[in-house]
Design a protein around this motif. Structure first.
Motif, PDB file in Angstrom:
ATOM      1  N   LEU A  36      18.493 -29.495 -19.850  1.00  0.00           N
ATOM      2  CA  LEU A  36      17.490 -29.416 -18.841  1.00  0.00           C
ATOM      3  C   LEU A  36      16.224 -30.319 -18.741  1.00  0.00           C
ATOM      4  CD1 LEU A  36      18.214 -25.704 -18.004  1.00  0.00           C
ATOM      5  CD2 LEU A  36      18.588 -27.690 -16.366  1.00  0.00           C
ATOM      6  N   SER A  43      15.221 -33.316 -17.039  1.00  0.00           N
ATOM      7  CA  SER A  43      14.085 -33.373 -16.000  1.00  0.00           C
ATOM      8  C   SER A  43      12.945 -34.444 -16.439  1.00  0.00           C
ATOM      9  CB  SER A  43      13.410 -31.932 -16.279  1.00  0.00           C
ATOM     10  OG  SER A  43      14.132 -30.867 -16.173  1.00  0.00           O
ATOM     11  N   SER A  48      12.080 -37.270 -13.824  1.00  0.00           N
ATOM     12  CA  SER A  48      10.761 -37.380 -13.662  1.00  0.00           C
ATOM     13  C   SER A  48       9.920 -38.715 -13.867  1.00  0.00           C
ATOM     14  CB  SER A  48       9.619 -36.387 -14.346  1.00  0.00           C
ATOM     15  OG  SER A  48      10.093 -34.987 -14.035  1.00  0.00           O
ATOM     16  N   VAL A  57      14.533 -22.341 -16.213  1.00  0.00           N
ATOM     17  CA  VAL A  57      14.401 -23.531 -16.209  1.00  0.00           C
ATOM     18  C   VAL A  57      15.369 -24.279 -15.144  1.00  0.00           C
ATOM     19  CG1 VAL A  57      14.496 -25.581 -17.636  1.00  0.00           C
ATOM     20  CG2 VAL A  57      13.477 -23.761 -18.294  1.00  0.00           C
ATOM     21  N   ALA A  69      13.270 -26.397 -12.841  1.00  0.00           N
ATOM     22  CA  ALA A  69      13.733 -27.933 -13.219  1.00  0.00           C
ATOM     23  C   ALA A  69      14.764 -28.310 -12.555  1.00  0.00           C
ATOM     24  CB  ALA A  69      13.569 -28.073 -14.533  1.00  0.00           C
ATOM     25  N   SER A  88      14.097 -29.361  -8.990  1.00  0.00           N
ATOM     26  CA  SER A  88      13.430 -30.518  -8.820  1.00  0.00           C
ATOM     27  C   SER A  88      14.317 -31.607  -9.038  1.00  0.00           C
ATOM     28  CB  SER A  88      12.182 -30.454  -9.727  1.00  0.00           C
ATOM     29  OG  SER A  88      11.660 -29.131  -9.747  1.00  0.00           O
ATOM     30  N   VAL A  89      14.949 -31.573 -10.296  1.00  0.00           N
ATOM     31  CA  VAL A  89      15.847 -32.892 -10.357  1.00  0.00           C
ATOM     32  C   VAL A  89      16.588 -33.335  -9.280  1.00  0.00           C
ATOM     33  CG1 VAL A  89      17.765 -33.665 -11.979  1.00  0.00           C
ATOM     34  CG2 VAL A  89      15.889 -32.602 -13.031  1.00  0.00           C
ATOM     35  N   THR A 148       7.578 -32.283  -7.069  1.00  0.00           N
ATOM     36  CA  THR A 148       8.731 -31.966  -7.832  1.00  0.00           C
ATOM     37  C   THR A 148       8.457 -32.353  -9.306  1.00  0.00           C
ATOM     38  OG1 THR A 148       9.661 -33.883  -6.520  1.00  0.00           O
ATOM     39  CG2 THR A 148      10.320 -31.622  -5.997  1.00  0.00           C
ATOM     40  N   SER A 167       9.160 -29.769 -12.474  1.00  0.00           N
ATOM     41  CA  SER A 167      10.131 -29.817 -13.243  1.00  0.00           C
ATOM     42  C   SER A 167       9.349 -30.025 -14.857  1.00  0.00           C
ATOM     43  CB  SER A 167      10.909 -30.855 -13.099  1.00  0.00           C
ATOM     44  OG  SER A 167      10.383 -32.250 -13.249  1.00  0.00           O
TER      45      SER A 167
END
Lengths: 366, 263
Positions: free
Chosen positions: A91, A95, A99, A229, A233, A236-237, A274, A278
């Motif tokens: 993760l 992430s 990002s 997470v 995260a 968000s991903v 986001t 994350s």
């Protein structure tokens, strides 16, 4: 005026959906392979075949009792220590890499990266402040929202820094790479100073936790942490990956992206939020693991070209693999002592960054 | 139909555009000419909807251009900018395919690739397809961007389309200048595209445009047929450049030649 040239030059076939899927599938298989290998290596060695076998027997299931006594230790280590750690690694890598790729598209330069511009630092400072200065109300908050207490602090820090970096380095849809890097240096130095200050106010137990943050580690992974997470995260991903097509159009500049039907303001806000979420969620449990957001997207771009629709998902997989391998090195190189994984990623990332900087000299304006 | 009604634009106290009004029908090719700083680019940006007029209106089929759905507009209106840098190492083909984004908003389809190839052929650029855009010359980049805007509004549609070109010929050699403007004219001729192009070379504009608009210091001097606009008087008034009138042997389009300036 002569007619259109009728000589037909065969075009290189575009990377179609099937090609894209096979690249992603290959990387996914590589990730699974890395996971199985990493799961077996450590103080307690577990052969790959037994890893696969034990994975089918979760704790508290009926078959758990039937595990032979000599394998019980391996089963406990695998399920309680290795798996949460590995999943957290996956993760974290995904992430940070996604990002990074999104920031690079938004800021239209390949050097944008969460740890480099201070986004991870901002998250770490706020998480650390939550621990050290939280006093009595932090445990109360923890009772209320559990594992989400710390990341919500970290989110404030990462969001604040991300907004600040965008405000400083972009003007009228253009980004100054130099300004972005300089602002990043300033913010990162501030974060290091603040974390240093907090260590003086901290108790001995807190200091141990704070040391995590400055160098990054997956060592504290627990299942509740991993599920938190996954929520923050992970979501968000997924949201960021959905923006890949729109982020592509930003390569033409904000004006053209808008004319191509992309609501640039909304896209910017959504991505900033986001990315901050994350990075905040990941940093609140692992500390600052640097350069993954730089190295993973670049490896993908060098190999497969800059199309974000491939770069972002492929970076997620490559980022995950990179973090897993770095963590494997970190926990085996000087066993039984563990070194922070952030040291490994920095050793990997800094030369990479310098090469990029060297290649970009002209564009940055030297 | 594109209507510009009493449109003005100000930056601080400086007036960039002053009370501009004209209309353009689909099927028409209007060239915008004028000296440096006359407000030509501002006018194109205004029409594209990128910036809003301080006063007045820009209407596309009776509706304010800003009120149109972003995606509908993206499928029917394309803008070629003067300079367009592309971040990262996209190939020319990938850049053109970005023009197809409003049509699929996700995965590129075969039809998008086909259209991108045809659009690149339209600007005689098939050999550029696999080259990295940022390594191309200025003229080649301009042609790729031209292909990109054509790809953006390629398909026939029930709604008329708008093609805005900000100095499409600036970086091109003479052959390509004619090529691009003849493509623009063909597109207008298809009947459902209104073309507005900023062209510095008045004689070039005269050969392809249906009407020419002369802009000076933010004011619209005149907008009229080629024969009415390309006269020594109008040119001298707009550019402060004494001229003589010539006639192009092909089709008799008017031309102006500057008088020799010997001091």
């Amino acid at each position: 005026m002569t007619a259109i040239s009728t000589v037909s030059i065969p075009l290189k076939p575009q990377l179609g959906i099937s090609a894209r899927n096979s690249i992603l599938l290959t990387l996914f298989v590589a990730l699974i392979f890395t996971l199985i290998i990493s799961a077996g290596i450590g103080a307690v060695q577990i052969p790959a075949s037994r890893v696969l076998e034990l994975l089918t027997i979760p704790p508290f299931s009926d078959k758990w009792q039937s595990i032979p006594q000599e394998y019980m230790q391996q089963a406990m280590v695998l399920w309680n220590i290795r798996l949460p750690r590995l999943l957290l690694g996956v993760l974290t890598g995904a992430s940070l890499a996604v990002s990074g790729a999104a920031m690079q598209a938004l800021l239209r330069n390949p050097l944008a990266e969460p740890s480099l511009v201070g986004v991870s630092g901002g998250a770490a400072v706020f998480a650390a402040a939550g621990i050290v200065l939280g006093g009595t109300w932090m445990p109360a908050l923890h009772n209320l929202i559990g594992e989400f207490a710390l990341p919500s602090f970290a989110f404030i820090g990462s969001l604040g820094v991300t907004v600040l970096i965008f405000a400083i380095s972009t003007r009228q849809g253009r980004t100054s790479v130099a300004l972005m890097l300089l602002a990043g240096i300033a913010i990162s130095s501030l974060c290091i100073a603040l974390i240093g200050l907090l260590t003086f106010l901290a108790t001995d137990i807190q200091i141990r936790t704070l040391n995590f943050w400055s160098l990054g580690s997956l060592g504290a992974a627990t299942w509740p942490m991993v599920s938190m997470v996954v929520c923050l995260a992970g979501i968000s991903v997924v949201v960021l990956l959905k923006q890949a097509g729109a982020l592509n159009t930003l390569a033409l500049g904000e004006v053209q992206a808008q004319l191509l039907g992309v609501s640039v303001k909304k896209l910017n806000r959504l991505c900033i939020a986001t990315i901050a979420l994350s990075v905040g969620a990941v940093v609140s449990v692992t500390g600052i693991i640097g350069f993954i957001g730089l190295v993973a997207p670049h490896l993908v771009r060098l190999t497969f070209g800059p199309d974000q629709r491939l770069v972002m998902p492929a970076s997620a997989l490559v980022g995950a693999i990179l973090v897993l391998l770095s963590d494997l090195i970190a926990r085996t190189i000087s066993a039984p002592t563990e070194i922070p994984v952030g040291i490994i990623t920095a050793l990997l990332g800094v030369p990479f960054f310098l090469v990029l900087l060297f290649r970009m000299r002209r564009k940055i304006g030297i | 139909m594109l209507e510009i009604l009493n449109a003005s634009l100000k930056v601080g106290h400086r007036s960039l555009l002053d009370n501009i009004s004209f209309t353009i029908q689909p099927g028409e090719f209007v060239a915008v000419c004028g000296p440096n700083g006359a407000g030509k680019s501002s006018l194109i940006r205004l029409i594209s909807g990128e910036i809003k007029p301080a006063n007045g209106h820009v209407r596309w089929h009776g509706k304010d251009i800003a009120a149109w759905n972003l995606l509908h507009l993206a499928r029917h209106r394309a803008l070629l900018q003067q300079r367009c840098e592309v971040g990262f190492d996209y190939t020319a083909m990938e850049v053109i395919l970005l023009g197809r984004h409003p049509h699929h908003q996700g995965a590129t389809r075969n039809v998008d690739v086909r259209i991108a190839e045809l659009a690149l052929a339209e600007v005689e650029g098939r050999h550029l397809a696999d080259q990295i855009y940022s390594t191309l010359s200025g003229g080649e980049q301009a042609r790729v961007q031209m292909a990109r805007v054509l790809a953006q509004i390629w398909e026939p549609s029930d709604s008329p389309k708008l093609l805005l070109l900000d100095e499409p010929t600036a970086a091109l050699d003479p052959r390509q200048q004619h090529r691009i403007l003849s493509v623009a004219k063909q597109w207008a001729r298809k009947g459902d595209v209104a073309v507005v192009a900023i062209v510095h070379d008045l004689n070039l504009a005269a050969q392809y445009a249906d009407r020419i608009a002369l802009l000076r210091e933010g004011k619209l001097q005149t907008i009229d047929t080629v024969h009415a606009v390309v006269t020594p008087e109008a040119v001298e008034a707009c550019f402060d450049l004494p001229c003589v009138l010539l006639t192009h042997p092909d089709g008799g389009t008017p031309m102006v030649a500057a008088r020799r300036n010997i001091n």
